[in-house]
Design an enzyme around this catalytic site. Structure first.
Site, short mmCIF file in Angstrom:
data_model
loop_
_atom_site.label_atom_id
_atom_site.label_comp_id
_atom_site.label_asym_id
_atom_site.label_seq_id
_atom_site.Cartn_x
_atom_site.Cartn_y
_atom_site.Cartn_z
N ASP A 13 -1.62 -17.64 46.40
CA ASP A 13 -0.16 -17.51 46.52
C ASP A 13 0.60 -17.06 45.27
OD1 ASP A 13 -0.90 -18.64 48.94
OD2 ASP A 13 -0.05 -20.60 48.52
N LYS A 75 -1.00 -17.44 55.49
CA LYS A 75 -1.14 -18.82 55.93
C LYS A 75 0.21 -19.52 55.92
CE LYS A 75 -2.35 -20.51 51.31
NZ LYS A 75 -1.30 -21.50 51.11
N CYS A 108 -0.35 -25.99 46.96
CA CYS A 108 -1.39 -25.19 47.62
C CYS A 108 -2.71 -25.15 46.85
CB CYS A 108 -0.87 -23.79 47.89
SG CYS A 108 0.48 -23.78 49.12
#
Length: 166
Positions: A13, A75, A108
């Site tokens: 990310d 996601k 994350c």
């Protein structure tokens, strides 16, 4: 020790404006670029994730330039291992270890480390290539990942481990 024949690189990310707002953002992005370049040199499979790209944007352009044709796994889950296409990508590498970098360390990255360890993988976290919006969250995340069984390393240390000699 990291073995390039058994390691995949996972970039979590590093995207949009969020990537510019984390603690030591420039440093984290530069180290992530070094890891991607090292992965190319050592022929490591590279997996990239993007959390809610419609809301957070895509992977930062300076990383996209060196990632080339590596597609991002989109996601909505914080733990990437709860996204079936991510688990499939990891399994398809055939590697027993993962070197991980990205943001945010306490969300994350941490939850994905938890998931990867649950899959039985050896997990290495490049501590200077992960961050959060606050250094406090990053530091606690690294402490917790170590407690889970991840090996905390650095960008340079991991690259030299895989290089083995001059």
């Amino acid at each position: 020790m990291l073995d390039p024949a058994q390691t995949a690189l996972v970039v979590i990310d590093v995207q949009g404006k969020l990537a510019q707002t984390v603690s030591d953002a420039r440093h984290v992005i530069e180290n992530t670029k070094k890891l991607v370049k090292g992965a190319r040199l050592f022929k490591l499979p590279v997996i990239v994730t993007e959390q809610n790209p419609e809301g957070l944007g895509s992977t930062v352009s300076e990383l996209q330039e060196i990632l080339g044709a590596v597609p991002a796994v989109e996601k909505m889950t914080f733990n990437s291992c709860l996204t079936p296409s991510f688990v499939k990508a990891v399994e398809q590498t055939g590697r027993s270890g993962v070197l991980i970098c990205g943001i945010e360390a306490h969300v994350c990255v941490y939850q994905t480390v938890y998931g990867l360890l649950g899959l039985g993988l050896n997990v290495y976290v490049a501590s200077d290539a992960v961050s959060s919006r606050t250094a406090w969250n990053r530091n606690i995340a690294l402490e917790r990942m170590r407690g889970l069984g991840a090996v905390i390393t650095t960008t340079e240390m991991s690259l030299f481990e895989m290089m083995k000699d001059a």
